[in-house]
Scaffold this motif. Structure first.
Motif, short mmCIF file in Angstrom:
data_model
loop_
_atom_site.label_atom_id
_atom_site.label_comp_id
_atom_site.label_asym_id
_atom_site.label_seq_id
_atom_site.Cartn_x
_atom_site.Cartn_y
_atom_site.Cartn_z
N SER A 13 70.16 55.00 79.66
CA SER A 13 69.29 56.14 79.97
C SER A 13 69.95 57.05 81.01
CB SER A 13 67.94 55.64 80.50
OG SER A 13 67.26 54.87 79.54
N TYR A 14 70.60 56.45 81.98
CA TYR A 14 71.31 57.18 83.02
C TYR A 14 72.31 58.14 82.37
CZ TYR A 14 73.66 57.36 87.70
OH TYR A 14 74.20 57.72 88.93
N GLY A 52 64.75 49.27 72.67
CA GLY A 52 65.53 49.57 73.86
C GLY A 52 65.33 51.02 74.26
N VAL A 53 66.05 51.41 75.28
CA VAL A 53 66.08 52.80 75.72
C VAL A 53 67.55 53.22 75.78
CG1 VAL A 53 63.92 52.78 77.02
CG2 VAL A 53 66.02 52.04 78.15
N PRO A 54 67.80 54.51 75.68
CA PRO A 54 66.86 55.63 75.65
C PRO A 54 66.41 55.97 74.24
CG PRO A 54 69.09 56.47 75.69
CD PRO A 54 69.21 54.97 75.76
N SER A 67 72.35 55.82 72.93
CA SER A 67 72.81 56.83 73.89
C SER A 67 74.02 57.60 73.41
CB SER A 67 73.11 56.17 75.24
OG SER A 67 74.20 55.27 75.16
N LEU A 68 75.00 56.94 72.79
CA LEU A 68 76.19 57.67 72.35
C LEU A 68 75.86 58.67 71.24
CD1 LEU A 68 79.04 55.00 72.36
CD2 LEU A 68 78.38 56.62 74.15
N ALA A 69 74.94 58.30 70.37
CA ALA A 69 74.50 59.23 69.32
C ALA A 69 73.75 60.41 69.93
CB ALA A 69 73.63 58.50 68.30
N ILE A 70 72.93 60.14 70.92
CA ILE A 70 72.19 61.21 71.59
C ILE A 70 73.16 62.14 72.32
CG2 ILE A 70 70.56 61.71 73.45
CD1 ILE A 70 69.12 59.07 72.68
N LEU A 71 74.15 61.57 72.99
CA LEU A 71 75.14 62.39 73.69
C LEU A 71 75.91 63.27 72.71
CD1 LEU A 71 76.46 59.78 76.27
CD2 LEU A 71 74.93 61.70 76.72
N ALA A 98 85.35 55.74 77.12
CA ALA A 98 83.89 55.64 77.09
C ALA A 98 83.45 54.37 76.37
CB ALA A 98 83.30 56.87 76.40
N GLN A 99 84.16 54.01 75.32
CA GLN A 99 83.78 52.83 74.55
C GLN A 99 84.11 51.52 75.26
OE1 GLN A 99 85.34 53.41 70.55
NE2 GLN A 99 84.28 55.38 70.38
#
Length: 211
Positions: A13-14, A52-54, A67-71, A98-99
């Protein structure tokens, strides 16, 4: 307005909070208490079957998870500042770093994994903490070895995708007492990033559900 389902201490989420802030996108936060099991409530599972989140809900009701898909989505709809460089080789290097955080460290340190280790294999609290420290230390060594020198951040003088993942993971490292002596370069990146309002506002302790 975008709606971010988040937990204040969640490193994933961060990551998303930082990206939203960097790109100047307005959003509201809906806390999901992972410790209390809010991620397993039926109305939340309907949004995020991974429990889970986010979770990011768009203005039209579309739901995005992971998160990676959202980013990646955010980088497409708001390309400035870019989270990934245009040069294909540098882009691949940033994604690899990143991975290291998102795929090597995070999955084995996830709350549900560590909880399972404790409940099914009988690990004590101290053993669970040592498990997390081990994998963070391994991953940080790998991450630091990938970095060129002479830059403000990992691969650039501006923060990129890998820096977002790194700073979020370093929060956990400090929380769980990882020995950061070998990782002076990573701490320099963290210090530089946290001076930026986008990172500072995304800090766990600055979230509405922080306790």
């Amino acid at each position: 307005m975008l709606t971010l389902y988040s937990y204040w201490r969640s490193t994933t989420s961060y990551r998303v909070r930082v990206a939203l802030n960097l790109k100047g996108l307005s959003y509201r936060t809906v806390p999901v208490d992972l410790v209390a099991g809010g991620q397993r409530a039926s109305n939340y599972v309907a949004k995020n079957p991974s429990k889970g989140v986010p979770t990011l809900v768009l203005e039209d009701g579309t739901v995005l998870t992971q998160s990676l898909a959202i980013l990646d989505y955010l980088d497409h709809i708001a390309p400035d500042p870019a989270l990934l460089p245009s040069d294909p080789i540098l882009r691949a290097k940033v994604q690899a770093a990143a991975q290291v955080i998102a795929l090597d460290i995070h999955p084995v340190n996830n709350l549900k994994v560590v909880s399972r280790l404790k409940s099914e294999l009988g690990l004590s609290g101290d053993q669970g903490t040592e498990w997390m420290r081990h994998w963070m230390t391994e991953g940080f060594h790998a991450y630091q070895a990938l970095l060129p020198g002479g830059l403000g951040y990992s691969f650039s003088d501006t923060p990129l995708l890998c820096d977002i993942c790194l700073v979020a993971q370093l929060y956990n490292a400090h929380r769980w007492g990882v020995d950061m002596t070998p990782f002076a370069r990573l701490l320099e990146i963290e210090e530089q990033a946290l001076k930026l309002p986008a990172f500072d506002a995304a800090r766990p302790e600055n979230q509405p559900d922080a306790n």
